[in-house]
Design an enzyme around this catalytic site. Structure first.
Site, short mmCIF file in Angstrom:
data_model
loop_
_atom_site.label_atom_id
_atom_site.label_comp_id
_atom_site.label_asym_id
_atom_site.label_seq_id
_atom_site.Cartn_x
_atom_site.Cartn_y
_atom_site.Cartn_z
N GLN A 78 -4.60 -1.39 9.51
CA GLN A 78 -4.57 -2.72 8.89
C GLN A 78 -5.16 -3.76 9.85
O GLN A 78 -4.81 -3.79 11.03
CB GLN A 78 -3.12 -3.07 8.52
CG GLN A 78 -2.97 -4.36 7.74
CD GLN A 78 -3.61 -4.32 6.35
OE1 GLN A 78 -3.71 -3.27 5.74
NE2 GLN A 78 -4.04 -5.47 5.87
N ASP B 270 -11.10 3.12 4.18
CA ASP B 270 -11.51 1.71 4.07
C ASP B 270 -13.03 1.58 4.00
O ASP B 270 -13.56 0.54 3.60
CB ASP B 270 -11.02 0.92 5.29
CG ASP B 270 -9.76 0.11 5.00
OD1 ASP B 270 -9.58 -0.34 3.86
OD2 ASP B 270 -8.96 -0.08 5.94
N LYS C 119 0.85 -1.21 0.00
CA LYS C 119 0.00 0.00 0.00
C LYS C 119 0.88 1.25 0.00
O LYS C 119 0.62 2.20 -0.75
CB LYS C 119 -0.95 -0.02 1.22
CG LYS C 119 -2.06 -1.05 1.08
CD LYS C 119 -2.88 -1.25 2.35
CE LYS C 119 -3.88 -2.39 2.16
NZ LYS C 119 -4.71 -2.67 3.33
N1 GUN Z 1 -7.10 -6.71 6.12
C1 GUN Z 1 -7.49 -7.47 5.07
N2 GUN Z 1 -8.08 -6.69 4.13
C2 GUN Z 1 -8.06 -5.43 4.60
C3 GUN Z 1 -8.52 -4.18 4.09
O1 GUN Z 1 -9.08 -4.07 2.99
N3 GUN Z 1 -8.30 -3.11 4.89
C4 GUN Z 1 -7.69 -3.21 6.09
N4 GUN Z 1 -7.54 -2.10 6.80
N5 GUN Z 1 -7.26 -4.33 6.60
C5 GUN Z 1 -7.44 -5.44 5.85
#
Ligand code: GUN
Length: 286
Positions: A97, A120, A53
């Site tokens: 995350q 998100d 990311k």
């Molecule tokens: N863990 C697995 N997928 C995601 C996501 O799309 N966003 C976040 N913040 N954590 C994750």
């Protein structure tokens, strides 16, 4: 029939070229987009996702900052950091995350993110807005899946869509988006009886369960569009999806590979959400 591959890497690259221009435009106005990523605990997969990311931001001209906490970090330390980031005008998106370490309550932590920085789309306000049909942030993975349909001109209205998985991150928002697009949606999960029969009816099949090759060829309707959200690591270290790709490819009309399908699109939609947030803050729109 051999299915057409929906290439997430190529689509991501195409979209990111446009995002780069938009990030440059904002930066020229003194409003460079900024994303803060919080990583708590040492989950190895999460570390890789976060690195990807941050790298994607870098390549697109979005400023990113990473805040890393050990597995034993106090929840209050994370909440203090989120409060700081909420107040920072240079930050337009905050991503925590998941999964979080056991001593942290995900609801409390996610609930502390300012709704207008919740890129998100996990906060209750944003989930609600999506459900009511006027979303502010669409969760990244389902938004990425919708882009595949758009790009390949796959009509959804009146189609039978089956989503396997009922998570807050993928299954539930995915079902909502498909429903908004006019599909007839069935959500299957671990308690569903006769999963095969449901899947066999699906003209659009989205697998988001996290079980390697769980969707076998005999579960796929000939000519279906198969979207594989799963990323599973096998004992030999290779990645595979929730769909048994080789047989499925011979039955479906369209299919996403793993890797190189949904994964790159998830990150790309995080960039999209962050850019849109920065554009809203700058009052620039597109
Ligand atoms: N863990 C697995 N997928 C995601 C996501 O799309 N966003 C976040 N913040 N954590 C994750």
């Amino acid at each position: 029939m051999t299915a057409k591959i929906l290439d997430g890497k190529a689509l991501a690259q195409k979209l990111r070229a446009d995002f780069k221009r938009r990030a440059e435009r904002l930066t020229a106005q003194g409003a460079r987009p900024g994303l803060a990523v919080i990583l708590a605990g040492g989950d190895p997969a999460s570390r890789i996702y976060v690195r990807n990311k941050v790298d994607a931001c870098e390549q697109t001209g979005i400023r990113s900052e990473k805040h890393v906490y050990p597995a034993g970090a106090e929840q209050s330390a994370l909440l203090d950091r989120i409060a700081e980031l909420n107040a920072d005008p240079a930050i337009h998106g905050i991503l925590v995350q998941l999964p979080l370490p056991g001593n942290c309550d995900a609801g409390t932590i996610l609930g502390a993110i300012a709704p207008e920085k919740d890129v998100d789309g996990f906060r209750a306000e944003n989930v609600g807005a999506l459900m009511l049909g006027s979303p502010r942030f669409i969760p990244c993975t389902p938004r990425g899946v919708m882009k595949f349909f758009e790009e390949a001109d796959i009509a959804l209205e009146g189609k039978e869509a089956v989503v396997v998985g009922r998570s807050n991150i993928v299954g539930k928002p995915m079902a909502m988006l498909l429903m908004r697009a006019g599909a007839t949606v069935t959500v299957c999960h671990s308690r569903t009886r006769d999963l095969r029969a449901h899947c066999r009816r699906a003209e659009i099949l989205v697998a988001a369960v996290g079980k390697p090759k769980m969707i076998t060829g005999d579960m796929i309707r000939p000519g279906a569009v198969v979207i594989d959200v799963g990323i599973n690591r096998l004992a030999d270290g290779k990645l595979c999806g929730d769909v048994d790709f080789a047989p499925a490819r011979e039955i479906a009309a369209f299919i996403t590979p793993v890797p190189g399908g949904v994964g790159p699109m998830t990150i790309t939609m995080l960039l999209a959400n962050t850019l849109e947030s920065a554009e809203r803050a700058a009052g620039s729109g597109r």
